[in-house]
Design a protein around this motif. Structure first.
Motif, PDB file in Angstrom:
ATOM      1  N   GLN A   1       0.854  -1.182   0.000  1.00  0.00           N
ATOM      2  CA  GLN A   1       0.000   0.000   0.000  1.00  0.00           C
ATOM      3  C   GLN A   1       0.889   1.231   0.000  1.00  0.00           C
ATOM      4  O   GLN A   1       2.051   1.184   0.388  1.00  0.00           O
ATOM      5  N   TYR A   2       0.310   2.337  -0.424  1.00  0.00           N
ATOM      6  CA  TYR A   2       1.054   3.583  -0.436  1.00  0.00           C
ATOM      7  C   TYR A   2       1.302   4.052   0.985  1.00  0.00           C
ATOM      8  O   TYR A   2       0.485   3.835   1.880  1.00  0.00           O
ATOM      9  N   ALA A   3       2.409   4.730   1.203  1.00  0.00           N
ATOM     10  CA  ALA A   3       2.715   5.287   2.512  1.00  0.00           C
ATOM     11  C   ALA A   3       1.980   6.613   2.633  1.00  0.00           C
ATOM     12  O   ALA A   3       2.337   7.599   2.020  1.00  0.00           O
ATOM     13  N   GLY A   4       0.930   6.659   3.390  1.00  0.00           N
ATOM     14  CA  GLY A   4       0.138   7.880   3.525  1.00  0.00           C
ATOM     15  C   GLY A   4      -1.297   7.612   3.125  1.00  0.00           C
ATOM     16  O   GLY A   4      -1.746   6.475   2.997  1.00  0.00           O
ATOM     17  N   GLU A   5      -2.019   8.692   2.943  1.00  0.00           N
ATOM     18  CA  GLU A   5      -3.427   8.555   2.597  1.00  0.00           C
ATOM     19  C   GLU A   5      -3.580   8.198   1.122  1.00  0.00           C
ATOM     20  O   GLU A   5      -2.670   8.365   0.332  1.00  0.00           O
ATOM     21  N   ALA A   6      -4.791   7.782   0.786  1.00  0.00           N
ATOM     22  CA  ALA A   6      -5.053   7.415  -0.593  1.00  0.00           C
ATOM     23  C   ALA A   6      -5.015   8.645  -1.482  1.00  0.00           C
ATOM     24  O   ALA A   6      -4.546   8.587  -2.615  1.00  0.00           O
ATOM     25  N   ASP A   7      -5.488   9.788  -0.987  1.00  0.00           N
ATOM     26  CA  ASP A   7      -5.479  11.031  -1.743  1.00  0.00           C
ATOM     27  C   ASP A   7      -4.583  12.021  -1.001  1.00  0.00           C
ATOM     28  O   ASP A   7      -5.004  12.631  -0.012  1.00  0.00           O
ATOM     29  N   PRO A   8      -3.362  12.231  -1.436  1.00  0.00           N
ATOM     30  CA  PRO A   8      -2.410  13.033  -0.675  1.00  0.00           C
ATOM     31  C   PRO A   8      -2.604  14.552  -0.820  1.00  0.00           C
ATOM     32  O   PRO A   8      -1.939  15.311  -0.131  1.00  0.00           O
ATOM     33  N   TYR A   9      -3.501  15.014  -1.660  1.00  0.00           N
ATOM     34  CA  TYR A   9      -3.644  16.444  -1.900  1.00  0.00           C
ATOM     35  C   TYR A   9      -4.575  17.072  -0.865  1.00  0.00           C
ATOM     36  O   TYR A   9      -5.578  16.502  -0.469  1.00  0.00           O
ATOM     37  N   ARG A  10      -4.241  18.281  -0.451  1.00  0.00           N
ATOM     38  CA  ARG A  10      -5.060  19.005   0.521  1.00  0.00           C
ATOM     39  C   ARG A  10      -6.253  19.614  -0.199  1.00  0.00           C
ATOM     40  O   ARG A  10      -6.114  20.166  -1.278  1.00  0.00           O
ATOM     41  N   LYS A  11      -7.387  19.534   0.453  1.00  0.00           N
ATOM     42  CA  LYS A  11      -8.601  20.106  -0.107  1.00  0.00           C
ATOM     43  C   LYS A  11      -9.195  21.064   0.911  1.00  0.00           C
ATOM     44  O   LYS A  11      -9.144  20.822   2.112  1.00  0.00           O
ATOM     45  N   PRO A  12      -9.768  22.126   0.434  1.00  0.00           N
ATOM     46  CA  PRO A  12     -10.411  23.033   1.399  1.00  0.00           C
ATOM     47  C   PRO A  12     -11.618  22.340   2.024  1.00  0.00           C
ATOM     48  O   PRO A  12     -12.281  21.516   1.391  1.00  0.00           O
ATOM     49  N   ASP A  13     -11.841  22.655   3.276  1.00  0.00           N
ATOM     50  CA  ASP A  13     -12.993  22.054   3.960  1.00  0.00           C
ATOM     51  C   ASP A  13     -14.281  22.523   3.310  1.00  0.00           C
ATOM     52  O   ASP A  13     -14.393  23.643   2.812  1.00  0.00           O
ATOM     53  N   GLU A  14     -15.269  21.675   3.347  1.00  0.00           N
ATOM     54  CA  GLU A  14     -16.555  22.040   2.754  1.00  0.00           C
ATOM     55  C   GLU A  14     -17.225  23.158   3.528  1.00  0.00           C
ATOM     56  O   GLU A  14     -17.968  23.955   2.972  1.00  0.00           O
ATOM     57  N   ASP A  15     -16.975  23.247   4.843  1.00  0.00           N
ATOM     58  CA  ASP A  15     -17.592  24.289   5.665  1.00  0.00           C
ATOM     59  C   ASP A  15     -17.093  25.663   5.263  1.00  0.00           C
ATOM     60  O   ASP A  15     -17.868  26.620   5.232  1.00  0.00           O
ATOM     61  N   GLU A  16     -15.806  25.774   4.905  1.00  0.00           N
ATOM     62  CA  GLU A  16     -15.274  27.064   4.505  1.00  0.00           C
ATOM     63  C   GLU A  16     -15.912  27.542   3.199  1.00  0.00           C
ATOM     64  O   GLU A  16     -16.176  28.723   3.007  1.00  0.00           O
ATOM     65  N   ASP A  17     -16.183  26.628   2.279  1.00  0.00           N
ATOM     66  CA  ASP A  17     -16.824  27.004   1.025  1.00  0.00           C
ATOM     67  C   ASP A  17     -18.247  27.517   1.283  1.00  0.00           C
ATOM     68  O   ASP A  17     -18.689  28.487   0.675  1.00  0.00           O
ATOM     69  N   ASP A  18     -18.958  26.891   2.192  1.00  0.00           N
ATOM     70  CA  ASP A  18     -20.334  27.313   2.475  1.00  0.00           C
ATOM     71  C   ASP A  18     -20.362  28.700   3.103  1.00  0.00           C
ATOM     72  O   ASP A  18     -21.213  29.530   2.793  1.00  0.00           O
ATOM     73  N   GLU A  19     -19.429  28.986   3.999  1.00  0.00           N
ATOM     74  CA  GLU A  19     -19.389  30.301   4.642  1.00  0.00           C
ATOM     75  C   GLU A  19     -19.021  31.388   3.641  1.00  0.00           C
ATOM     76  O   GLU A  19     -19.537  32.489   3.692  1.00  0.00           O
ATOM     77  N   GLY A  20     -18.109  31.081   2.741  1.00  0.00           N
ATOM     78  CA  GLY A  20     -17.688  32.081   1.757  1.00  0.00           C
ATOM     79  C   GLY A  20     -18.808  32.430   0.814  1.00  0.00           C
ATOM     80  O   GLY A  20     -18.976  33.575   0.412  1.00  0.00           O
ATOM     81  N   THR A  21     -19.651  31.520   0.447  1.00  0.00           N
ATOM     82  CA  THR A  21     -20.729  31.813  -0.487  1.00  0.00           C
ATOM     83  C   THR A  21     -21.900  32.454   0.224  1.00  0.00           C
ATOM     84  O   THR A  21     -22.650  33.223  -0.352  1.00  0.00           O
ATOM     85  N   ALA A  22     -22.083  32.199   1.518  1.00  0.00           N
ATOM     86  CA  ALA A  22     -23.210  32.794   2.259  1.00  0.00           C
ATOM     87  C   ALA A  22     -22.960  34.253   2.532  1.00  0.00           C
ATOM     88  O   ALA A  22     -23.884  35.060   2.601  1.00  0.00           O
ATOM     89  N   ALA A  23     -21.729  34.688   2.748  1.00  0.00           N
ATOM     90  CA  ALA A  23     -21.426  36.077   3.077  1.00  0.00           C
ATOM     91  C   ALA A  23     -21.606  36.971   1.881  1.00  0.00           C
ATOM     92  O   ALA A  23     -21.850  38.157   2.019  1.00  0.00           O
TER      93      ALA A  23
END
Length: 151
Positions: free
Chosen positions: A128-150
């Motif tokens: 298996q790979y050393a680390g997570e299956a998807d190594p790329y950082r993604k913005p949290d979904e909560d931050e996207d919701d707050e940015g669009t609501a403001a």
């Protein structure tokens, strides 16, 4: 000095004449059907020709074929002289071609590489790979919701 085209043409003629003479004209049992003429090279002054040959068989067959070619050298040179029609018939030197041995060495190396590849493939099949299956950082979904609501 002769040009390269003339030397090549003479080399091709020598190869054909020697092969035909070995097949049909020489009764030496040491030569038989085991000898194959692979290549011929002629010097630039058209005085010397090197004939490369292979022998199907073991080391004893190779040694007897070399002795047979050496004893038939005069007959073969006479046949080349009659076919070539040149002022001077080149002297013939017979050299065992190293092509079969080189091909066997390459095949052995390729077999080793295939075995090594199979071993690596076998070892890595359950890895298996050393680390997570998807190594790329993604913005949290909560931050996207707050940015669009403001907005």
């Amino acid at each position: 000095m002769a040009d390269n085209a003339r030397a090549k043409k003479l080399a091709d003629l020598i190869r054909e004449v020697v092969a035909q003479k070995l097949q049909r004209g020489i009764k030496d049992p040491r030569l038989g059907t085991h000898v194959t003429i692979t290549d011929t090279r002629v010097t630039g002054d058209l005085r010397e020709a090197t004939v490369f040959y292979t022998v199907y068989g073991d080391d004893e067959d190779r040694a007897s074929a070399a002795a047979g070619l050496e004893s038939a050298k005069g007959i073969l040179r006479s046949a080349v002289g009659a076919a070539a029609g040149t002022k001077f018939t080149p002297t013939l030197a017979f050299v065992a071609d190293a092509l079969p041995e080189n091909a066997k060495t390459i095949e052995d190396l390729l077999d080793k590489a295939r075995a090594s590849d199979a071993k690596v493939r076998e070892v890595s099949s359950g890895a298996q790979y050393a680390g997570e299956a998807d190594p790329y950082r993604k913005p949290d979904e909560d931050e996207d919701d707050e940015g669009t609501a403001a907005e």
